[in-house]
Design a protein around this motif. Structure first.
Motif, mmCIF file in Angstrom:
data_model
loop_
_atom_site.group_PDB
_atom_site.id
_atom_site.type_symbol
_atom_site.label_atom_id
_atom_site.label_comp_id
_atom_site.label_asym_id
_atom_site.label_seq_id
_atom_site.Cartn_x
_atom_site.Cartn_y
_atom_site.Cartn_z
ATOM 1 N N UNK A 42 0.809 -1.220 0.000
ATOM 2 C CA UNK A 42 0.000 0.000 0.000
ATOM 3 C C UNK A 42 0.843 1.271 0.000
ATOM 4 N N UNK A 43 1.680 1.448 -1.019
ATOM 5 C CA UNK A 43 2.457 2.689 -1.104
ATOM 6 C C UNK A 43 1.531 3.885 -1.326
ATOM 7 N N UNK A 44 1.862 5.013 -0.682
ATOM 8 C CA UNK A 44 1.022 6.201 -0.821
ATOM 9 C C UNK A 44 1.784 7.409 -1.345
ATOM 10 N N UNK A 45 2.792 7.872 -0.607
ATOM 11 C CA UNK A 45 3.449 9.125 -0.936
ATOM 12 C C UNK A 45 4.569 8.972 -1.936
ATOM 13 N N UNK A 46 4.748 9.994 -2.780
ATOM 14 C CA UNK A 46 5.812 10.023 -3.787
ATOM 15 C C UNK A 46 6.467 11.394 -3.806
ATOM 16 N N UNK A 47 7.763 11.398 -4.114
ATOM 17 C CA UNK A 47 8.486 12.642 -4.379
ATOM 18 C C UNK A 47 9.631 12.312 -5.321
ATOM 19 N N UNK A 48 9.883 13.192 -6.273
ATOM 20 C CA UNK A 48 10.898 12.910 -7.284
ATOM 21 C C UNK A 48 12.034 13.914 -7.200
ATOM 22 N N UNK A 49 13.247 13.413 -7.361
ATOM 23 C CA UNK A 49 14.444 14.236 -7.376
ATOM 24 C C UNK A 49 15.330 13.735 -8.514
ATOM 25 N N UNK A 343 -0.118 3.394 -7.014
ATOM 26 C CA UNK A 343 -1.355 2.624 -7.205
ATOM 27 C C UNK A 343 -1.525 1.753 -5.955
ATOM 28 N N UNK A 344 -2.105 2.368 -4.947
ATOM 29 C CA UNK A 344 -2.042 1.843 -3.579
ATOM 30 C C UNK A 344 -2.664 0.466 -3.445
ATOM 31 N N UNK A 345 -3.851 0.282 -3.989
ATOM 32 C CA UNK A 345 -4.521 -1.005 -3.859
ATOM 33 C C UNK A 345 -3.865 -2.121 -4.628
ATOM 34 N N UNK A 346 -3.091 -1.769 -5.655
ATOM 35 C CA UNK A 346 -2.392 -2.765 -6.453
ATOM 36 C C UNK A 346 -0.956 -2.997 -5.983
ATOM 37 N N UNK A 347 -0.490 -2.218 -4.995
ATOM 38 C CA UNK A 347 0.884 -2.352 -4.463
ATOM 39 C C UNK A 347 1.938 -2.111 -5.533
#
Length: 354
Positions: A42-49, A343-347
């Motif tokens: 269940x990944x939620x948060x993202x940040x790109x560098x 895509x939280x529900x799909x992991x």
């Protein structure tokens, strides 16, 4: 497994193409690895560098990173499945369902809304050390104050403002938007009233939110809010703290496209902006939407309304399961603008050509 995208500088992607960057649909886990050999929970948060995508792997209580050139996933802080609030380096640090991320690239810090701990944390990208900068773990509340004296209640969205050197936080259970000054970590409430849900447009504390979930900051001085339980997208003009509703109608859920209040959302939980469009993870509808800022028009980019499943593909042939947070970036293979989606529900972590 999803289809692989084209590779090489000469490759071209059609708009609306969805591919899988990392993770295995239907298989929750905490394995590091490359592409779909890696697993998330269940990944939620993202940040790109640049060439690195950071991921708040929420139910694993981890902070992960993905090398966008190779798809390699590695864990940088936390220990899988061991919730806690300890500061420390790498695996010695612990989190409790970290929700979202914000990057201070100039100083090499990744800020984390540690949602169930009711705190905001800071991870140094130089040495993977984690400290708590605001709030006290296990002590929810709504008090303004500096550092550990401040209180949050399930903070979610977090956005870094390099122009004013502060963080904005969607304090979800408090129904407020907070500001953290990075010199001294003083926390103030800038919009909404603690413990008073609603859907009122207005200035500062006169405005009302209902479970604000994610934030996106534009260079033009606007802070966009995914107001989850109201099924709307809100706009805070930072110069005046004036709050207005720019898409959706409070309490009116659905999935139709349209201009401003004619659009409908269901449980919007993710936001990003490139200055021209606002991108929405419309979680309850299993869709990725866009709002054109100039016209107020909401359109659907990918997914099929209320079909919670997993498939790579083009536009409505692609399927999602509760997509949450979004980050704007560039595909490293052919340098096209793209969106990264948790895509939280799909992991899984997905890529979309908007």
């Amino acid at each position: 497994m999803g289809q692989a995208g084209p590779v090489g500088a000469e490759a071209s992607y059609p708009p609306g193409l969805v591919t899988t960057l990392a993770g295995q649909a239907g298989n929750a886990g905490a394995s590091d690895g490359t592409g779909q050999a890696a697993t998330f929970h269940s990944p939620e948060g993202l940040a790109i560098d640049g060439n690195t995508l950071y991921v708040a792997d929420t139910l694993n209580d981890l902070i992960r990173k993905v090398d966008l050139s190779t798809g390699r996933v590695s864990t940088i802080a936390g220990y899988p499945g061991e919730a806690g609030s300890a500061d420390g380096v790498g695996m010695a640090a612990s989190f409790n369902q970290p929700g979202n991320l914000a990057l201070d690239t100039a100083n090499g810090y990744l800020y984390i809304s540690d949602t169930v701990n009711d705190t905001v944390r800071r991870l140094s990208l130089a040495d993977d050390s984690v400290i708590t900068v605001a709030g006290t773990a296990g002590a929810p509340g709504s008090a303004d104050g500096s550092g550990a004296a401040a209180r949050f209640d399930h903070p979610r969205g977090i956005a870094f403002d390099s122009a004013t050197t502060c963080l904005y936080v969607a304090d979800s259970y408090n129904q407020t938007i907070r500001r953290i000054g990075l010199s001294g970590y003083a926390v103030t409430t800038v919009a909404g009233s603690a413990g008073v849900p609603g859907d009122v447009d207005g200035v500062g504390n006169a405005a009302r939110f209902h479970s604000p979930w994610d934030l996106a900051l534009s260079s033009g001085g606007h802070l966009y809010v995914a107001d989850r339980a109201n099924a709307t997208i809100r706009d805070i003009a930072i110069a005046t703290w004036s709050v207005s509703t720019i898409a959706g109608s409070p309490g009116q859920t659905g999935w139709q496209d349209g201009v401003e209040a004619a659009a409908r959302f269901d449980d919007p939980r993710g936001l990003a902006t490139d200055g021209t469009d606002i991108y929405v993870g419309d979680s309850g509808n299993d869709l990725i939407r866009s709002i054109t800022i100039a016209s107020g028009l909401t359109s659907t980019i990918a997914g099929r309304a209320a079909v919670s499943a997993y498939a790579d593909g083009l536009g409505s042939s692609a399927l999602f399961s509760s997509p949450f947070c979004i980050s704007t970036g560039t595909d490293t293979r052919n340098l096209e603008p793209c969106l990264w989606v948790a895509d939280t529900g799909d992991n899984t972590i997905r890529e979309i050509i908007p």
